[in-house]
Design an enzyme around this catalytic site. Structure first.
Site, PDB file in Angstrom:
ATOM      1  N   ARG A  22       0.811  -1.225   0.000  1.00 37.61           N
ATOM      2  CA  ARG A  22       0.000   0.000   0.000  1.00 37.61           C
ATOM      3  C   ARG A  22       0.843   1.273   0.000  1.00 37.61           C
ATOM      4  NH1 ARG A  22      -5.608  -0.558   1.734  1.00 37.61           N
ATOM      5  NH2 ARG A  22      -6.231  -2.445   0.651  1.00 37.61           N
ATOM      6  N   ARG A  26      -3.406   6.667   1.000  1.00 35.44           N
ATOM      7  CA  ARG A  26      -3.927   7.866   1.667  1.00 35.44           C
ATOM      8  C   ARG A  26      -2.965   8.577   2.599  1.00 35.44           C
ATOM      9  NH1 ARG A  26      -9.076   4.430   3.252  1.00 35.44           N
ATOM     10  NH2 ARG A  26      -7.317   2.997   3.252  1.00 35.44           N
ATOM     11  N   ARG A  35      -7.277  11.496  -5.330  1.00 33.02           N
ATOM     12  CA  ARG A  35      -8.469  10.788  -4.851  1.00 33.02           C
ATOM     13  C   ARG A  35      -9.649  11.732  -4.679  1.00 33.02           C
ATOM     14  NH1 ARG A  35     -11.709   7.723  -4.060  1.00 33.02           N
ATOM     15  NH2 ARG A  35     -11.833   6.062  -2.546  1.00 33.02           N
ATOM     16  N   ASP A  72      -6.796  -2.977  -7.488  1.00 31.64           N
ATOM     17  CA  ASP A  72      -7.260  -3.634  -6.266  1.00 31.64           C
ATOM     18  C   ASP A  72      -7.540  -5.096  -6.566  1.00 31.64           C
ATOM     19  OD1 ASP A  72      -8.235  -2.731  -3.377  1.00 31.64           O
ATOM     20  OD2 ASP A  72      -9.473  -4.404  -4.063  1.00 31.64           O
ATOM     21  N   TYR A 152     -14.334 -12.122   0.059  1.00 33.74           N
ATOM     22  CA  TYR A 152     -15.087 -10.872  -0.127  1.00 33.74           C
ATOM     23  C   TYR A 152     -16.360 -11.097  -0.933  1.00 33.74           C
ATOM     24  CZ  TYR A 152     -11.260  -8.298   1.968  1.00 33.74           C
ATOM     25  OH  TYR A 152     -10.338  -7.831   2.862  1.00 33.74           O
TER      26      TYR A 152
HETATM   27  O1  CP3 Z   1      -0.025   0.474  -3.254  1.00 33.99           O
HETATM   28  C1  CP3 Z   1      -0.457  -0.693  -3.393  1.00 33.99           C
HETATM   29  O2  CP3 Z   1      -0.268  -1.593  -2.566  1.00 33.99           O
HETATM   30  C2  CP3 Z   1      -1.107  -1.084  -4.714  1.00 33.99           C
HETATM   31  C3  CP3 Z   1      -2.527  -1.097  -4.782  1.00 33.99           C
HETATM   32  C4  CP3 Z   1      -3.362  -2.004  -3.888  1.00 33.99           C
HETATM   33  C5  CP3 Z   1      -4.571  -1.578  -3.280  1.00 33.99           C
HETATM   34  N1  CP3 Z   1      -5.153  -2.640  -2.687  1.00 33.99           N
HETATM   35  C6  CP3 Z   1      -5.103  -0.203  -3.360  1.00 33.99           C
HETATM   36  C7  CP3 Z   1      -6.156   0.209  -2.427  1.00 33.99           C
HETATM   37  C8  CP3 Z   1      -3.206  -3.353  -3.560  1.00 33.99           C
HETATM   38  C9  CP3 Z   1      -2.061  -4.297  -3.895  1.00 33.99           C
HETATM   39  C10 CP3 Z   1      -4.360  -3.739  -2.809  1.00 33.99           C
HETATM   40  C11 CP3 Z   1      -4.587  -5.115  -2.312  1.00 33.99           C
HETATM   41  C12 CP3 Z   1      -5.798  -5.424  -1.544  1.00 33.99           C
HETATM   42  N2  CP3 Z   1      -7.044  -4.861  -1.667  1.00 33.99           N
HETATM   43  C13 CP3 Z   1      -5.873  -6.457  -0.579  1.00 33.99           C
HETATM   44  C14 CP3 Z   1      -4.749  -7.396  -0.209  1.00 33.99           C
HETATM   45  C15 CP3 Z   1      -3.789  -6.795   0.762  1.00 33.99           C
HETATM   46  C16 CP3 Z   1      -4.387  -6.498   2.123  1.00 33.99           C
HETATM   47  O3  CP3 Z   1      -4.470  -5.310   2.431  1.00 33.99           O
HETATM   48  O4  CP3 Z   1      -4.726  -7.438   2.841  1.00 33.99           O
HETATM   49  C17 CP3 Z   1      -7.183  -6.466  -0.078  1.00 33.99           C
HETATM   50  C18 CP3 Z   1      -7.738  -7.398   0.997  1.00 33.99           C
HETATM   51  C19 CP3 Z   1      -7.914  -5.470  -0.771  1.00 33.99           C
HETATM   52  C20 CP3 Z   1      -9.369  -5.144  -0.626  1.00 33.99           C
HETATM   53  C21 CP3 Z   1      -9.598  -3.746  -0.180  1.00 33.99           C
HETATM   54  N3  CP3 Z   1      -9.299  -2.627  -0.941  1.00 33.99           N
HETATM   55  C22 CP3 Z   1     -10.129  -3.310   1.052  1.00 33.99           C
HETATM   56  C23 CP3 Z   1     -10.578  -4.223   2.186  1.00 33.99           C
HETATM   57  C24 CP3 Z   1     -10.168  -1.922   1.004  1.00 33.99           C
HETATM   58  C25 CP3 Z   1     -10.766  -1.010   2.040  1.00 33.99           C
HETATM   59  C26 CP3 Z   1      -9.860  -0.789   3.196  1.00 33.99           C
HETATM   60  C27 CP3 Z   1      -8.972   0.390   2.959  1.00 33.99           C
HETATM   61  O5  CP3 Z   1      -7.775   0.277   3.201  1.00 33.99           O
HETATM   62  O6  CP3 Z   1      -9.535   1.420   2.550  1.00 33.99           O
HETATM   63  C28 CP3 Z   1      -9.605  -1.500  -0.233  1.00 33.99           C
HETATM   64  C29 CP3 Z   1      -9.420  -0.101  -0.720  1.00 33.99           C
HETATM   65  C30 CP3 Z   1      -8.075   0.280  -1.255  1.00 33.99           C
HETATM   66  N4  CP3 Z   1      -7.313  -0.478  -2.090  1.00 33.99           N
HETATM   67  C31 CP3 Z   1      -7.417   1.518  -1.038  1.00 33.99           C
HETATM   68  C32 CP3 Z   1      -6.224   1.482  -1.769  1.00 33.99           C
HETATM   69  C33 CP3 Z   1      -5.189   2.582  -1.894  1.00 33.99           C
HETATM   70  C34 CP3 Z   1      -7.952   2.676  -0.233  1.00 33.99           C
HETATM   71  C35 CP3 Z   1      -9.026   3.326  -1.049  1.00 33.99           C
HETATM   72  C36 CP3 Z   1      -9.077   4.807  -0.947  1.00 33.99           C
HETATM   73  O7  CP3 Z   1      -8.227   5.501  -1.557  1.00 33.99           O
HETATM   74  O8  CP3 Z   1     -10.013   5.292  -0.315  1.00 33.99           O
END
Ligand code: CP3
Length: 343
Positions: A22, A26, A35, A72, A152
């Site tokens: 990540r 944010r 965003r 994602d 999910y």
């Molecule tokens: O920078 C990176 O790592 C690359 C992009 C990336 C994102 N999600 C962007 C993202 C990657 C590799 C992921 C993987 C991901 N997504 C996983 C596996 C890793 C982990 O965290 O366990 C999972 C389970 C998800 C599913 C997911 N996406 C959830 C549960 C959420 C909500 C929780 C949160 O952190 O907001 C997301 C949203 C998400 N994916 C964001 C980002 C940058 C935040 C969204 C935002 O900008 O509001």
């Protein structure tokens, strides 16, 4: 070969290559700005120009050894025609998948078409890295592992224990297996397309692997990962593969037999013990507590140095044990990189 890829090739590169799960997100003001202009997260994931921009933001700031495609894991169910929405403060929301009709409605034939904008992002990131002088930064593509994506889809979003998922796996094994098989085949096509577009390494995120019993872990974490790894190796002999079976505990040793080049370790595992459970040529990746980066100072230094001390002399990639959190001060990430680069 790029430093990051050399570690995955079994070399004890030192100081170790470093990137953070990540790393685009944010905690960066420049990400929050993008965003704010694109409130719909899915729209950001399929906007090649902006997805490329946010992928490169942390590389410009910190010069990480790897960039990870901004997308994602839930874009695969989206591409299969399953609904997906990200609600502010709530995380992902999907239609709960509970029966045969819902699995039958998934449409693998549309996946490659629908993910084309993401492939365009991959091509643009590769070009952008070169154009901006990051010739040694590798590009990681990724997908969710079938089990975690199924989690999910079945729950309809996040959950504290994924009870509906585990109950379906025991109670409706044929239905559950059909979903895992559909996701496994679609993941192979999706990841293969990422390699063709320019991804040099691929990471399989199995964030909820640790909720399964040993028998279920073998069936739904190890078997699909082994199938994905062998299919991708057959099609793309040079590609590097990292698996992240989060919270796998002692099962991490068996996970090494999937054929991956690297294994991500979560924060709760003693990384030295996890490394001993894996063959010496497999790179270990991890496992700093994301909250230690929030705290910074002496705690960050102690924790990071203890990981470095444990991993010196073996193929290793410095990372966190889970994703960086939004409240992380960006200057603490800079301090962490100084510690890692001092070896
Ligand atoms: O920078 C990176 O790592 C690359 C992009 C990336 C994102 N999600 C962007 C993202 C990657 C590799 C992921 C993987 C991901 N997504 C996983 C596996 C890793 C982990 O965290 O366990 C999972 C389970 C998800 C599913 C997911 N996406 C959830 C549960 C959420 C909500 C929780 C949160 O952190 O907001 C997301 C949203 C998400 N994916 C964001 C980002 C940058 C935040 C969204 C935002 O900008 O509001």
């Amino acid at each position: 070969m790029k430093r990051f890829l050399r570690s995955l090739d079994g070399e004890a590169v030192w100081p170790p290559p470093v990137w953070l799960m990540r790393q685009a997100g944010r905690y960066l003001p420049e990400y929050r700005k993008v965003r704010a202009a694109v409130p719909d997260f899915v729209a950001l994931c399929v906007n090649p120009e902006l997805a490329t921009e946010v992928t490169l933001q942390p590389i410009r700031r910190y010069g990480f050894d790897a960039a990870i495609l901004f997308s994602d894991i839930l874009m695969l169910p989206w591409a299969l025609g399953h609904g997906l929405e990200f609600k502010e403060g709530e995380g992902p929301v999907l239609p709960p998948l509970r029966d045969e009709a819902a699995v039958a409605a998934l449409d693998p034939s549309r996946v490659i078409d629908r993910v084309q904008p993401i492939m365009e992002t991959v091509r643009r990131i590769r070009a952008g890295l070169l154009a901006e002088g990051f010739a040694d930064t590798a590009l990681i593509g990724f997908a969710g592992a079938p089990f975690t994506v199924a989690c999910y889809m079945i729950e309809g979003g996040g959950s504290k224990d994924f009870a509906n998922v585990r109950t379906m796996a025991y109670g409706q094994p044929a239905l559950f297996q059909r979903l895992i098989d559909t996701l496994t085949d679609a993941t192979i096509e999706y990841l293969s397309a990422q390699v063709l577009a320019g991804a040099e390494a691929l990471m399989l995120f199995d964030s909820w692997a640790g909720v399964l019993s040993a028998l279920q872990f073998r069936a739904h974490v190890i078997a699909p990962a082994a199938k994905i790894v062998s299919a991708l190796r057959a099609r793309h002999p040079g590609v590097k593969l990292i698996g992240f079976p989060r919270l796998a505990g002692v099962m991490v040793g068996e996970y090494g037999a999937t054929g991956v080049d690297g294994v991500g370790i979560d924060t709760g595992a003693d990384i030295a013990v996890a490394a001993e459970l894996l063959p010496a040529h497999i790179a270990v990746q991890g496992n700093l507590d994301p909250l230690a980066v929030v705290a910074g100072g002496a705690a960050l230094k102690t924790e990071a140095e203890s990981i470095l001390d444990a991993m010196r002399g073996r193929p290793f990639i410095f990372n966190l044990g889970h994703g960086i959190v939004p409240q992380t001060p960006p200057e603490h990430v800079a301090a962490l990189l100084e510690i890692v680069r001092a070896g």
